[in-house]
Design an enzyme around this catalytic site. Structure first.
Site, PDB file in Angstrom:
ATOM      1  N   THR A 205       0.877  -1.171   0.000  1.00  0.00           N
ATOM      2  CA  THR A 205       0.000   0.000   0.000  1.00  0.00           C
ATOM      3  C   THR A 205       0.913   1.219   0.000  1.00  0.00           C
ATOM      4  O   THR A 205       2.039   1.134   0.477  1.00  0.00           O
ATOM      5  CB  THR A 205      -0.848  -0.048   1.296  1.00  0.00           C
ATOM      6  OG1 THR A 205      -1.773  -1.105   1.174  1.00  0.00           O
ATOM      7  CG2 THR A 205      -1.557   1.256   1.594  1.00  0.00           C
ATOM      8  N   ARG A 233     -15.232  -6.027  -0.071  1.00  0.00           N
ATOM      9  CA  ARG A 233     -14.539  -5.668   1.170  1.00  0.00           C
ATOM     10  C   ARG A 233     -13.854  -4.299   1.025  1.00  0.00           C
ATOM     11  O   ARG A 233     -13.206  -4.013   0.037  1.00  0.00           O
ATOM     12  CB  ARG A 233     -13.484  -6.733   1.510  1.00  0.00           C
ATOM     13  CG  ARG A 233     -12.672  -6.451   2.784  1.00  0.00           C
ATOM     14  CD  ARG A 233     -11.308  -5.862   2.467  1.00  0.00           C
ATOM     15  NE  ARG A 233     -10.432  -5.809   3.645  1.00  0.00           N
ATOM     16  CZ  ARG A 233      -9.246  -5.221   3.664  1.00  0.00           C
ATOM     17  NH1 ARG A 233      -8.773  -4.644   2.579  1.00  0.00           N
ATOM     18  NH2 ARG A 233      -8.520  -5.209   4.756  1.00  0.00           N
ATOM     19  N   GLY A 235     -11.172  -1.838   3.108  1.00  0.00           N
ATOM     20  CA  GLY A 235     -10.209  -1.893   4.209  1.00  0.00           C
ATOM     21  C   GLY A 235     -10.118  -0.586   4.970  1.00  0.00           C
ATOM     22  O   GLY A 235     -11.013   0.251   4.904  1.00  0.00           O
ATOM     23  N   ASP A 236      -9.006  -0.425   5.670  1.00  0.00           N
ATOM     24  CA  ASP A 236      -8.818   0.774   6.487  1.00  0.00           C
ATOM     25  C   ASP A 236      -8.373   1.984   5.678  1.00  0.00           C
ATOM     26  O   ASP A 236      -8.549   3.120   6.116  1.00  0.00           O
ATOM     27  CB  ASP A 236      -7.748   0.506   7.558  1.00  0.00           C
ATOM     28  CG  ASP A 236      -6.398   0.195   6.921  1.00  0.00           C
ATOM     29  OD1 ASP A 236      -6.351  -0.663   6.012  1.00  0.00           O
ATOM     30  OD2 ASP A 236      -5.389   0.813   7.318  1.00  0.00           O
ATOM     31  N   THR A 256      -0.434   1.409   7.037  1.00  0.00           N
ATOM     32  CA  THR A 256      -0.412   0.238   6.166  1.00  0.00           C
ATOM     33  C   THR A 256      -0.339  -1.016   7.023  1.00  0.00           C
ATOM     34  O   THR A 256       0.383  -1.051   8.012  1.00  0.00           O
ATOM     35  CB  THR A 256       0.771   0.262   5.179  1.00  0.00           C
ATOM     36  OG1 THR A 256       0.773  -0.984   4.460  1.00  0.00           O
ATOM     37  CG2 THR A 256       2.113   0.446   5.858  1.00  0.00           C
ATOM     38  N   GLY A 257      -1.113  -2.019   6.644  1.00  0.00           N
ATOM     39  CA  GLY A 257      -1.112  -3.248   7.423  1.00  0.00           C
ATOM     40  C   GLY A 257      -2.439  -3.957   7.306  1.00  0.00           C
ATOM     41  O   GLY A 257      -3.223  -3.661   6.388  1.00  0.00           O
ATOM     42  N   GLY A 259      -5.811  -4.310   7.513  1.00  0.00           N
ATOM     43  CA  GLY A 259      -6.791  -3.239   7.635  1.00  0.00           C
ATOM     44  C   GLY A 259      -7.833  -3.414   8.715  1.00  0.00           C
ATOM     45  O   GLY A 259      -8.228  -2.442   9.374  1.00  0.00           O
TER      46      GLY A 259
HETATM   47  N1  ASP Z   1      -4.248  -1.720   4.873  1.00  0.00           N
HETATM   48  C1  ASP Z   1      -4.523  -2.304   3.581  1.00  0.00           C
HETATM   49  C2  ASP Z   1      -5.856  -2.993   3.649  1.00  0.00           C
HETATM   50  O1  ASP Z   1      -6.136  -3.639   4.628  1.00  0.00           O
HETATM   51  C3  ASP Z   1      -3.495  -3.281   3.130  1.00  0.00           C
HETATM   52  C4  ASP Z   1      -2.057  -2.960   3.445  1.00  0.00           C
HETATM   53  O2  ASP Z   1      -1.756  -1.841   3.851  1.00  0.00           O
HETATM   54  O3  ASP Z   1      -1.222  -3.820   3.270  1.00  0.00           O
HETATM   55  O4  ASP Z   1      -6.587  -2.930   2.711  1.00  0.00           O
END
Ligand code: ASP
Length: 338
Positions: A205, A233, A235-236, A256-257, A259
């Site tokens: 991301t 879906r 995400g965050d 990032t992570g 979500g």
């Molecule tokens: N945060 C993003 C999501 O969950 C994915 C990511 O940052 O790796 O969609």
């Protein structure tokens, strides 16, 4: 007594020498600053070739330079964030725009958000399939609509009405991401979503946060989401307070992570709230939320951010995070691993 305060400051500064991931948490004003990420995950040296490593450094540097030029010329933090993110969206190296990952039904559905720290206006799009640069669509929602979040076809239509460039869905096809989807389906019997880091270390991301010469903060985030995510879906990344947050009184952050965790724990806002209500130093607050609170709940990932004084934070609780920053001296710093 009057000498105690300066002495305390000297001690404080001595204990907070610059490290690879942060600038000292001081109240000394950096005139402007830009920090970016290209995703956090199992980014390990042993999985990289020197060529690929170089490609990541080069692209991060290009993005930082683009944003730096805006800030140095007296441009806005909003423009710096947008220009840095667009460079990463246009690269297949990152999981955003061109390099977006695939949903469980074999499509790309991208999320992005933007926040202006001065006005605290925000804009976001979720599940867009045709916008070439979702970060621009998020900014258009912020600046040209009465809403904060538009999703799906309505968001694509809005972007088109705003004159933003659309791309054919085939533009977002990359073989590497397609293979990741096939691997994910095999591993997980097709039913669950996995983070791309688990089957593809080359992922990310993207996000940016900036402080401009006028003292305004801004942050933005753009992503393809998670490989094999269920169609529909979100995400965050397009959720204000989770994936992105900016407030001129505190800081600007992009996450990032995984979500779902960032949404439950409102990671970006949580850091800002610690600074605002508790008076926590920004770098400390960011580290606590990512490496203590989020980690203890099982949430993997990281954030990048800058506070109103120009302090930079880049904590993550994964093996690596593509990241970098630039301050007024113009020296561009980029990192991949811990
Ligand atoms: N945060 C993003 C999501 O969950 C994915 C990511 O940052 O790796 O969609």
């Amino acid at each position: 007594m009057k000498y105690l305060i300066p002495m305390a400051w000297i001690f404080f500064l001595a204990c907070n020498t610059p490290s690879q991931t942060t600038t000292p948490d001081t109240k000394a004003q950096a005139e402007y600053a830009l920090v970016i990420h290209g995703g956090a995950g199992t980014i390990l040296k042993e999985n990289m070739t020197p060529e690929l490593e170089q490609q990541y450094h080069n692209k991060l540097k290009e993005a930082l330079l683009a944003g730096y030029n805006v800030l140095q010329d007296g441009g806005s933090s909003m423009d710096a964030v947008e220009s840095a993110i667009m460079i990463m969206e246009n690269s297949p190296l990152f999981n955003a725009g061109k390099g977006a990952v695939f949903t469980n039904d074999g499509r790309n559905a991208m999320d992005a958000s933007f926040m202006d720290g001065k006005t605290q206006n925000a804009g976001a799009v979720g599940g867009v399939r045709r916008v070439k640069n979702p970060i621009r669509a998020a900014r258009a929602v912020l600046e040209k609509s009465k809403h904060v979040l538009l999703t799906g076809k309505g968001a694509d239509v809005f972007a088109k009405e705003q004159g933003l460039e659309l791309a054919d869905t085939s533009y977002f096809y990359t073989e590497r991401r397609w293979k990741s989807l096939q691997n994910a389906k095999q591993k997980e019997d097709g039913s669950s979503m996995i983070r791309t880091e688990d089957n593809d270390y080359k992922y990310g991301t993207v996000g940016a946060a900036a402080l401009d010469k006028a003292g305004n903060l801004a942050a933005g985030t753009s992503t393809g989401g998670m490989t094999n995510k269920r169609y529909g879906r979100i995400g965050d990344s397009p959720i204000i307070g989770a994936g992105t947050y900016a407030n001129n009184n505190t800081c600007a952050i992009s996450s990032t992570g995984h979500g779902e965790y960032f949404m439950r724990y409102l990671v970006a806002y949580d850091i800002s709230a610690m600074v605002e209500y508790k008076g926590s130093p920004f770098v400390e607050a960011a580290d606590y939320v990512v490496n203590d609170k989020l980690k203890s709940k099982g949430g993997s990932g990281g954030i990048i951010g800058v506070d109103k004084y120009g302090n930079i934070a880049m904590p993550f609780n994964t093996a690596g995070m593509y990241r970098g920053y630039v301050l007024p001296d113009g020296e561009i710093k980029t990192f991949l691993y811990k």
